[in-house]
Design a protein around this motif. Sequence first.
Motif, PDB file in Angstrom:
ATOM      1  N   ASP B 222       0.847  -1.192   0.000  1.00 53.99           N
ATOM      2  CA  ASP B 222       0.000   0.000   0.000  1.00 53.99           C
ATOM      3  C   ASP B 222       0.884   1.245   0.000  1.00 53.99           C
ATOM      4  O   ASP B 222       0.661   2.172  -0.750  1.00 53.99           O
ATOM      5  N   ARG B 223       1.867   1.235   0.880  1.00 54.00           N
ATOM      6  CA  ARG B 223       2.811   2.344   0.935  1.00 54.00           C
ATOM      7  C   ARG B 223       4.211   1.779   0.837  1.00 54.00           C
ATOM      8  O   ARG B 223       4.428   0.587   1.024  1.00 54.00           O
ATOM      9  N   VAL B 224       5.173   2.648   0.565  1.00 57.08           N
ATOM     10  CA  VAL B 224       6.545   2.179   0.452  1.00 57.08           C
ATOM     11  C   VAL B 224       7.488   3.170   1.135  1.00 57.08           C
ATOM     12  O   VAL B 224       7.266   4.386   1.092  1.00 57.08           O
ATOM     13  N   ALA B 225       8.504   2.610   1.818  1.00 53.49           N
ATOM     14  CA  ALA B 225       9.561   3.445   2.392  1.00 53.49           C
ATOM     15  C   ALA B 225      10.853   3.095   1.656  1.00 53.49           C
ATOM     16  O   ALA B 225      11.205   1.931   1.544  1.00 53.49           O
ATOM     17  N   VAL B 226      11.521   4.112   1.135  1.00 47.60           N
ATOM     18  CA  VAL B 226      12.792   3.894   0.443  1.00 47.60           C
ATOM     19  C   VAL B 226      13.907   4.225   1.421  1.00 47.60           C
ATOM     20  O   VAL B 226      13.953   5.338   1.954  1.00 47.60           O
ATOM     21  N   MET B 227      14.774   3.239   1.671  1.00 43.81           N
ATOM     22  CA  MET B 227      15.855   3.491   2.631  1.00 43.81           C
ATOM     23  C   MET B 227      17.181   3.669   1.903  1.00 43.81           C
ATOM     24  O   MET B 227      17.455   3.032   0.885  1.00 43.81           O
ATOM     25  N   TYR B 228      18.007   4.542   2.467  1.00 41.26           N
ATOM     26  CA  TYR B 228      19.337   4.754   1.902  1.00 41.26           C
ATOM     27  C   TYR B 228      20.316   5.042   3.035  1.00 41.26           C
ATOM     28  O   TYR B 228      20.116   5.988   3.807  1.00 41.26           O
ATOM     29  N   ALA B 229      21.339   4.205   3.147  1.00 41.21           N
ATOM     30  CA  ALA B 229      22.426   4.423   4.122  1.00 41.21           C
ATOM     31  C   ALA B 229      21.911   4.721   5.530  1.00 41.21           C
ATOM     32  O   ALA B 229      22.350   5.662   6.174  1.00 41.21           O
ATOM     33  N   GLY B 230      20.972   3.902   5.992  1.00 39.06           N
ATOM     34  CA  GLY B 230      20.528   4.022   7.384  1.00 39.06           C
ATOM     35  C   GLY B 230      19.487   5.092   7.634  1.00 39.06           C
ATOM     36  O   GLY B 230      19.171   5.392   8.775  1.00 39.06           O
ATOM     37  N   GLU B 234      12.590   8.385   1.281  1.00 43.96           N
ATOM     38  CA  GLU B 234      11.261   8.814   0.869  1.00 43.96           C
ATOM     39  C   GLU B 234      10.240   7.803   1.364  1.00 43.96           C
ATOM     40  O   GLU B 234      10.509   6.605   1.423  1.00 43.96           O
ATOM     41  N   ILE B 235       9.070   8.288   1.719  1.00 44.85           N
ATOM     42  CA  ILE B 235       8.004   7.382   2.130  1.00 44.85           C
ATOM     43  C   ILE B 235       6.675   7.946   1.653  1.00 44.85           C
ATOM     44  O   ILE B 235       6.450   9.159   1.697  1.00 44.85           O
ATOM     45  N   GLY B 236       5.809   7.043   1.148  1.00 45.62           N
ATOM     46  CA  GLY B 236       4.515   7.514   0.653  1.00 45.62           C
ATOM     47  C   GLY B 236       3.745   6.396  -0.001  1.00 45.62           C
ATOM     48  O   GLY B 236       4.223   5.257  -0.078  1.00 45.62           O
ATOM     49  N   PRO B 237       2.553   6.697  -0.502  1.00 44.11           N
ATOM     50  CA  PRO B 237       1.754   5.690  -1.188  1.00 44.11           C
ATOM     51  C   PRO B 237       2.519   5.129  -2.393  1.00 44.11           C
ATOM     52  O   PRO B 237       3.238   5.873  -3.064  1.00 44.11           O
ATOM     53  N   TYR B 249      16.997   9.629  -5.422  1.00 40.50           N
ATOM     54  CA  TYR B 249      17.375   8.218  -5.244  1.00 40.50           C
ATOM     55  C   TYR B 249      16.205   7.304  -5.599  1.00 40.50           C
ATOM     56  O   TYR B 249      16.388   6.307  -6.313  1.00 40.50           O
ATOM     57  N   SER B 250      14.991   7.639  -5.123  1.00 41.78           N
ATOM     58  CA  SER B 250      13.819   6.837  -5.499  1.00 41.78           C
ATOM     59  C   SER B 250      13.656   6.850  -7.001  1.00 41.78           C
ATOM     60  O   SER B 250      13.355   5.832  -7.626  1.00 41.78           O
ATOM     61  N   ASP B 251      13.867   8.004  -7.572  1.00 41.99           N
ATOM     62  CA  ASP B 251      13.742   8.159  -9.005  1.00 41.99           C
ATOM     63  C   ASP B 251      14.639   7.148  -9.732  1.00 41.99           C
ATOM     64  O   ASP B 251      14.204   6.437 -10.634  1.00 41.99           O
ATOM     65  N   GLY B 252      15.896   7.072  -9.269  1.00 39.79           N
ATOM     66  CA  GLY B 252      16.835   6.128  -9.871  1.00 39.79           C
ATOM     67  C   GLY B 252      16.378   4.686  -9.668  1.00 39.79           C
ATOM     68  O   GLY B 252      16.454   3.855 -10.578  1.00 39.79           O
ATOM     69  N   LEU B 253      15.873   4.395  -8.462  1.00 39.60           N
ATOM     70  CA  LEU B 253      15.395   3.037  -8.182  1.00 39.60           C
ATOM     71  C   LEU B 253      14.247   2.656  -9.111  1.00 39.60           C
ATOM     72  O   LEU B 253      14.218   1.551  -9.663  1.00 39.60           O
ATOM     73  N   MET B 254      13.289   3.591  -9.282  1.00 40.59           N
ATOM     74  CA  MET B 254      12.128   3.302 -10.118  1.00 40.59           C
ATOM     75  C   MET B 254      12.550   3.027 -11.554  1.00 40.59           C
ATOM     76  O   MET B 254      11.981   2.184 -12.224  1.00 40.59           O
ATOM     77  N   ALA B 255      13.573   3.756 -11.998  1.00 39.15           N
ATOM     78  CA  ALA B 255      14.039   3.582 -13.371  1.00 39.15           C
ATOM     79  C   ALA B 255      14.568   2.172 -13.589  1.00 39.15           C
ATOM     80  O   ALA B 255      14.660   1.698 -14.721  1.00 39.15           O
ATOM     81  N   SER B 256      14.893   1.489 -12.478  1.00 32.81           N
ATOM     82  CA  SER B 256      15.455   0.147 -12.627  1.00 32.81           C
ATOM     83  C   SER B 256      14.383  -0.934 -12.612  1.00 32.81           C
ATOM     84  O   SER B 256      14.691  -2.118 -12.667  1.00 32.81           O
ATOM     85  N   ILE B 257      13.105  -0.534 -12.525  1.00 31.48           N
ATOM     86  CA  ILE B 257      12.052  -1.547 -12.599  1.00 31.48           C
ATOM     87  C   ILE B 257      11.771  -1.839 -14.064  1.00 31.48           C
ATOM     88  O   ILE B 257      11.304  -0.962 -14.785  1.00 31.48           O
TER      89      ILE B 257
END
Lengths: 323, 320
Positions: B222-230, B234-237, B249-257
């Motif tokens: 439902d929601r997602v938390a993006v973690m980076y180095a502890g 970003e966190i949100g729906p 950073y989330s942007d880069g992660l999404m590009a890898s899907i």
Amino acid sequence: MFGFIGSRLLQAIPVLLVVGFIAFALFDYVGDPVSILAGQDATAAQRLALSHDLGLDQPFFVQYGRFLWAALHGNFGNSYRVAQPVANLLAERLPATLELAITASVLAFAIGVPMGVYTGIHRDSFLSRLMMAGSLIGVSLPTFLLGILLILAFSVGLGWLPSFGRGPVVHVGSWWTTGFTSWAGIRSLILPAITLGMFQMTLIMRLVRAEMLEVLRTDYIKFARARGLTDRSINFGHALKNTLVPVITIIGLQFGGIVAFSLVTETVFQWPGMGLLLVQSVAVADIPVMSAYLLLIALVFVMINLIVDLLYYAVDPRLRARR
Amino acid sequence: MALLDVVDLTVEFPTRRGVLRALDRVSFSIDAGEILGVVGESGAGKSLTGAAIVGLLERPGRVAGGQILFEGKRIDTLSAEPLRRIRGRRIGMIFQDPLTTLNPLYTIGRQLTETMQTHMRLSDSEARTKAIGWLDRVGIPAAAQRIDAYPHEFSGGQRQRVVIALALCADPVLVIADEPTTALDVSIQAQIITLLKDLTRDHGTAVMLITHDMGVIAETADRVAVMYAGRIAEIGPVAAVIRHPAHPYSDGLMASIPSLEHRVDRLRQIDGAMPRLDAIPNGCRFNPRCPRVFDRCTTEQPELLDAGATRAACWLHAHD
Ligand SMILES: Nc1ncnc2c1ncn2[C@@H]1O[C@H](COP(=O)(O)OP(=O)(O)O)[C@@H](O)[C@H]1O
Ligand SMILES: [Mg+2]
């Protein structure tokens, strides 16, 4: 299951044959039985006759075959020293040694395992450090020295326990004897059993500790904790059971060692077991006794290995599946 | 009130060369019945977060700050015994590698019944009946016979089903699933995720789903938390973070899907590697790799800021 035991016994045969060969070869290479038995001033004819009686004029392999055949029937000839059948001598001594070895092993197991579990769980506690330091002494102190120190403290100094002998024994069945029926017999057993078991106990403790440290790091223990199982169940059930396979191996091998090398303890405490018999026999090159002892010890090792294998089988379902 | 509320959670490892701060003021919450996905590169602190919640940090790691509220009560200050009663009973856990998470020397039936009987008053036969029911529910065929089998008699996928049964058998209200499919064959990953999703939905169980697979999150959470180095970047729906990631950073992660619709306007894969704990850069931890870095990023550390539908720890969203 029975096929497994059978195959293990078959594997033991070559081992016993080789040990049998060494036991037999002792007769040729250690001393000359004829001169020992006949004495210095026997005539050549007397020597020849004796040599013939002993079968020493036969070809080598005939002698070896006869030796094995006789050994299979429990016949190891007569002792040079006391001129009695070796089998009787050993049978007389065997209960003393086994009783001592088993008591020492049970003590070592009953004390060593809980100490190992404790030091494995409470790695950094004061008590653990104390036990670990103490175990170093236990591992490195020579057996004879430990025995002598115990005698000095508890027999000579405090006068609590006897310093030698087996105390009164009672016959059980046709040939077994036990000292467990009387308090004096048990008291006589205490110091030798501690002396003989100390090394094994510290070894078991250190081994269980090392294995516990290893097992406590595994995922299935973490998962057991994550499921909220009690510490008791995790430490003494899930973890301890997984340390058992290597611990069983060592205890098994050590038990063989304990029986084989109880001679030091038996000598220090003048314990009337096989070890003491061996020491007395070596002193006068009593080859039949030495050779029979060798075979008996080999047999003990073979049987222990079999028991260890059976215990693995009982502990680890993965082994059961593979067979 | 949220089921789980993690506030400024900080975890430290004292070492000979100083204290390593592995989690730095991590805050998030999970509502009852909700699935929160947690993504991030290996070493971002995802597993540590899960372990800290149930009080299973490995020594010398310790919670050095913050609060963990579960069902309205602080659990980070509980002593060992009440915490143990929560584990398994209120909060279940699923681990990564099903080949190593089951005790090889006990039958799976025994592991199930012990878990249930630790937390609930059940006779042996009741526990056994329930255990068979659970094996059935997680899709083990012939459960009544298989219950007396040992872990090595099951395939990897089946073992993970057993692990799920073990995590859920005492009816927890929250399950922390730490990369439950990473070690599995690709062909069965989807089955396991579907199973987990269906079972937790049926029981109204909330899930903290840790993974580094954004595809799984996209389909499940439902929601997602993006973690980076502890830290949480970003966190949100889920939909918002995927469609309009607010943190570079989330942007880069999404590009890898690979499975999501193609986005030409997105950034390429992020270059570089996550910093080690003893070499955390000043300011924003992501700044050395960030394609949109500017002055403030190298001096000041951003907290989570409102960024449209999500919250992101990024100075791009500062309004002062
Ligand atoms: N026992 C430990 N000692 C020191 N650092 C640790 C220890 N355990 C984990 N860490 C550090 O904590 C960080 C987060 O680890 P973890 O939560 O396992 O990451 P992941 O997101 O891959 O699950 C890593 O950088 C790791 O180096
Ligand atoms: Mg992890």
